[in-house]
Design an enzyme around this catalytic site. Structure first.
Site, PDB file in Angstrom:
ATOM      1  N   CYS A 150      -1.682   9.141   4.195  1.00 27.72           N
ATOM      2  CA  CYS A 150      -1.791   8.410   2.719  1.00 27.72           C
ATOM      3  C   CYS A 150      -3.044   8.600   2.090  1.00 27.72           C
ATOM      4  CB  CYS A 150      -2.081   7.103   2.527  1.00 27.72           C
ATOM      5  SG  CYS A 150      -2.528   5.976   3.031  1.00 27.72           S
ATOM      6  N   GLU A 187       0.409  -0.871  -0.172  1.00 30.66           N
ATOM      7  CA  GLU A 187       0.062   0.543   0.291  1.00 30.66           C
ATOM      8  C   GLU A 187       0.748   1.261   0.470  1.00 30.66           C
ATOM      9  OE1 GLU A 187      -3.834   0.128  -0.799  1.00 30.66           O
ATOM     10  OE2 GLU A 187      -2.765  -2.410  -0.980  1.00 30.66           O
TER      11      GLU A 187
HETATM   12  P1  NAP Z   1       9.127   4.747   3.359  1.00 31.11           P
HETATM   13  O1  NAP Z   1       9.912   5.888   3.257  1.00 31.11           O
HETATM   14  O2  NAP Z   1       8.590   4.187   1.731  1.00 31.11           O
HETATM   15  O3  NAP Z   1       8.799   3.533   4.414  1.00 31.11           O
HETATM   16  C1  NAP Z   1       8.246   2.798   4.571  1.00 31.11           C
HETATM   17  C2  NAP Z   1       8.793   1.783   5.271  1.00 31.11           C
HETATM   18  O4  NAP Z   1       9.460   1.287   4.786  1.00 31.11           O
HETATM   19  C3  NAP Z   1       9.650   2.456   6.796  1.00 31.11           C
HETATM   20  O5  NAP Z   1      10.178   1.057   7.245  1.00 31.11           O
HETATM   21  C4  NAP Z   1      10.968   1.893   5.968  1.00 31.11           C
HETATM   22  O6  NAP Z   1      12.306   1.195   7.334  1.00 31.11           O
HETATM   23  C5  NAP Z   1      11.034   1.094   5.047  1.00 31.11           C
HETATM   24  N1  NAP Z   1      11.990   0.813   4.248  1.00 31.11           N
HETATM   25  C6  NAP Z   1      13.011   1.719   3.225  1.00 31.11           C
HETATM   26  N2  NAP Z   1      13.445   1.174   2.718  1.00 31.11           N
HETATM   27  C7  NAP Z   1      13.717  -0.392   2.327  1.00 31.11           C
HETATM   28  C8  NAP Z   1      14.186  -1.237   1.181  1.00 31.11           C
HETATM   29  N3  NAP Z   1      14.846  -0.775   0.511  1.00 31.11           N
HETATM   30  N4  NAP Z   1      13.384  -2.640   1.427  1.00 31.11           N
HETATM   31  C9  NAP Z   1      12.219  -2.967   2.689  1.00 31.11           C
HETATM   32  N5  NAP Z   1      12.095  -1.526   3.226  1.00 31.11           N
HETATM   33  C10 NAP Z   1      12.304  -0.565   3.092  1.00 31.11           C
HETATM   34  O7  NAP Z   1       7.699   5.576   3.625  1.00 31.11           O
HETATM   35  P2  NAP Z   1       7.297   6.741   5.406  1.00 31.11           P
HETATM   36  O8  NAP Z   1       7.683   7.619   5.273  1.00 31.11           O
HETATM   37  O9  NAP Z   1       7.475   5.788   6.299  1.00 31.11           O
HETATM   38  O10 NAP Z   1       6.114   6.498   5.297  1.00 31.11           O
HETATM   39  C11 NAP Z   1       5.017   7.586   4.001  1.00 31.11           C
HETATM   40  C12 NAP Z   1       3.900   7.177   3.040  1.00 31.11           C
HETATM   41  O11 NAP Z   1       3.791   6.250   3.284  1.00 31.11           O
HETATM   42  C13 NAP Z   1       3.818   7.803   2.061  1.00 31.11           C
HETATM   43  O12 NAP Z   1       4.216   7.917   1.189  1.00 31.11           O
HETATM   44  C14 NAP Z   1       2.294   7.399   2.501  1.00 31.11           C
HETATM   45  O13 NAP Z   1       1.549   8.287   1.757  1.00 31.11           O
HETATM   46  C15 NAP Z   1       2.530   5.981   2.514  1.00 31.11           C
HETATM   47  N6  NAP Z   1       1.355   5.230   3.638  1.00 31.11           N
HETATM   48  C16 NAP Z   1       0.779   5.059   3.027  1.00 31.11           C
HETATM   49  C17 NAP Z   1      -0.380   4.246   2.972  1.00 31.11           C
HETATM   50  C18 NAP Z   1      -1.661   3.346   3.216  1.00 31.11           C
HETATM   51  O14 NAP Z   1      -2.353   2.590   3.255  1.00 31.11           O
HETATM   52  N7  NAP Z   1      -1.609   3.329   1.445  1.00 31.11           N
HETATM   53  C19 NAP Z   1      -0.735   4.225   4.511  1.00 31.11           C
HETATM   54  C20 NAP Z   1      -0.039   5.417   5.451  1.00 31.11           C
HETATM   55  C21 NAP Z   1       1.421   5.875   4.391  1.00 31.11           C
HETATM   56  P3  NAP Z   1      13.395   3.111   7.667  1.00 31.11           P
HETATM   57  O15 NAP Z   1      12.517   3.904   8.350  1.00 31.11           O
HETATM   58  O16 NAP Z   1      13.775   2.312   8.178  1.00 31.11           O
HETATM   59  O17 NAP Z   1      13.516   3.921   6.317  1.00 31.11           O
END
Ligand code: NAP
Length: 516
Positions: free
Chosen positions: A318, A284
């Site tokens: 999001c 997601e």
């Molecule tokens: P993110 O930077 O993509 O990080 C999400 C998770 O992925 C974190 O735990 C991060 O760890 C991890 N991660 C980073 N690089 C990775 C890799 N190469 N392999 C596996 N995992 C990895 O997103 P965020 O800043 O936490 O959240 C914001 C985003 O989430 C926004 O784009 C928002 O729209 C989206 N979101 C979507 C929904 C939905 O239901 N569609 C809900 C909530 C949020 P680290 O923290 O250690 O980097």
């Protein structure tokens, strides 16, 4: 109509006892600040030299240090989860459900403390934090209900043979949640995996590892056997690919940005040595959500709904609205209304602990990224409200309204994930739909209108996973508005539903010829 399920009510903080309990919980958080937190693998607590430092976005205060997992320990966690799967997968569903029911009770008992930690670590206000806790409870209760149904298997036609089609768990899962719903998304990922008989390795966001730890601690108390839920905070860039590509990983449940989601999808599709299954990925991702306001709309109501969608939790949902697509004849009047709403919010901005409508953004990176977009907005349109930002004491950005933005502008296309609203002018309802659909995302959308024809048209043509009319685009409630996005917003998981659980199950068809 779904019967037998009730959403959990949020706490009313105007009741003095609730307010008092919340203030006491903050006192407890203050006492706990500065602690070191371990990884938890197979029930063993492991401290590492490398730490993730958790920072309060409201004040930049250090909240604690959390051990950071490396690849060797990540391997240990996955091997441990694999071993635990051998028994947990054969544990009757009702026993697994018992653990989740105890978890529900423990969450309720520790409600104020969890809310307080969530407020400190993610910068939410009280209502947002408690709303999130309710969402987690709703996930648990809905998954209990669905698991009982799924445990009966599929209904089949009668034959002389004895035929059954039963749901069985699939293996070790990896949960990778974001920071913006540090409790409910992580908890939903963990509980959906383990209630279906899988085991899980949970890598929380590096921004909110303490809330995650508090939740995993409650899971232990709820009686999940060692190894069923493993907790490995660590940098996504260090262990992310490793845990996704591990040959014993059977599924990945991710929520976060499009970039990371696509990377996970790609890495999971590559078959690692020794891997004998195709990995499943639930991803997601982001959004660039639009709300349309047509000429028949109640503009005050539309502005209030859009301000709430765009600026609550500082636009870091999001589902947040980042584009208001407004018909020409009401454009100027709408801008006036939305500016009035933003003004009220700006006057009420401060730390989550002070329970104001608007707080800080999550960290320095987010602050720099969003303020960069504000500078782009200054060139691409006219900032009619806000546009200021200050990171001297916490990461604060004013609610910002930008008018005269064209549909192809950067701030009309890219996910900003902050309190910046682009107001786009259109000449017809058809054009409004075209603009609303005109990004690579498809998560949420809303239309403010009193025109039935427009409602019918938008129901068919507005291509988003969650569509609303005459209400905000945020605040999806479990089993009222099942949540999940189209296009680059994700795999349309629809969390909270029975379908969601089947992502983590295989269907085994078993037939015995009784005449033999
Ligand atoms: P993110 O930077 O993509 O990080 C999400 C998770 O992925 C974190 O735990 C991060 O760890 C991890 N991660 C980073 N690089 C990775 C890799 N190469 N392999 C596996 N995992 C990895 O997103 P965020 O800043 O936490 O959240 C914001 C985003 O989430 C926004 O784009 C928002 O729209 C989206 N979101 C979507 C929904 C939905 O239901 N569609 C809900 C909530 C949020 P680290 O923290 O250690 O980097």
């Amino acid at each position: 109509m779904l019967k037998g399920f009730k959403n959990s009510p949020e706490l009313d903080f105007s009741i003095p006892e609730n307010k008092e309990a919340m203030l006491k919980a903050f006192e407890q958080v203050d006492k706990e600040k500065g602690q070191d937190y371990p990884l938890i693998i197979g029930g063993e607590r492991i401290m590492t030299d490398k730490k993730i430092v958790s920072i309060a976005p409201s004040t930049k205060e250090v909240l604690g240090q959390v051990s950071s997992c490396d690849q060797e320990l990540a391997d240990k966690a996955i091997q441990t989860a694999h071993k635990a799967f051998q028994t947990w997968s054969r544990t009757p569903a009702e026993e697994r459900i018992c653990c989740v029911r105890r978890l529900v009770d423990l969450m309720k008992k520790n409600r104020f403390l969890i809310d307080a930690w969530s407020i400190e670590e993610s910068g939410k206000n009280w209502g947002e934090a408690d709303g999130e806790l309710c969402e987690a409870l709703d996930f648990f209760n809905s998954y209990i209900m669905h698991m009982r149904e799924l445990d009966k298997g599929l209904e089949l036609v009668d034959t002389e043979e004895e035929c059954k089609c039963i749901y069985i768990p699939i293996g070790v899962g990896v949960a990778v949640p974001p920071w913006n719903f540090p409790l409910s998304l992580l908890a939903g990922m963990v509980v959906s995996a383990v209630i279906t008989g899988n085991t899980i390795v949970c890598k929380p966001s590096s921004d909110t590892p303490i809330v995650a730890y508090k939740f995993v601690e409650l899971c232990e108390k709820a009686g999940f056997p060692d190894g069923v839920i493993n907790f490995i905070p660590g940098s996504g860039s260090v262990i992310g690919d490793y845990i996704v590509q591990h040959p014993l990983t059977h599924f990945v449940n991710f929520t976060g940005s499009k970039e990371v989601g696509l990377r996970i999808s790609q890495k999971a599709a590559e078959v690692s040595e020794g891997q004998i299954w195709i990995k499943r990925v639930v991803a997601e991702m982001g959004g660039k959500n639009a709300i349309i306001v047509d000429s028949s709309a109640d503009l005050k109501r539309a502005a209030a709904g859009i301000a709430n969608s765009a600026f609550s939790f500082q636009g870091q949902k999001c589902s947040a609205c980042s584009r208001a697509v407004v018909l020409s004849d009401v454009y100027d009047a709408f801008v006036e209304e939305i500016v009035a709403c933003a003004k009220e919010l700006k006057e009420n901005q401060g730390s989550g602990r002070d329970d104001l409508p608007m707080g800080p953004v999550i960290n320095q990176n987010a602050f720099d990224r969003i303020s960069g977009y504000i500078e782009t907005a200054r060139k691409e349109g006219t900032i009619v409200f806000g546009g200021n930002y200050n990171d001297s004491k916490g990461f604060y950005i004013e609610p910002t309204v930008v008018r005269d933005i064209t549909k192809d502008a950067v701030i009309a296309k890219e996910e900003i994930f902050g309190p910046v609203l682009a107001v786009i002018r259109v000449d017809s309802f058809d054009e409004a739909l075209e603009v609303a659909n005109g990004t690579e995302y498809g998560l949420t959308g809303s239309v403010y209108t009193e025109d039935r024809e427009h409602i019918q048209k938008a129901k068919v043509e507005f291509h988003v996973g969650n569509l609303y009319f005459n209400r905000k685009s945020t605040g999806a409630v479990v089993l009222q508005h099942p949540f999940g996005g189209f296009n680059m917003s994700g795999t349309d998981a629809k969390t909270g539903t029975r379908d969601y659980l089947t992502n983590f199950l295989n269907l085994k068809s078993v037939c015995e010829d009784l005449t033999y």
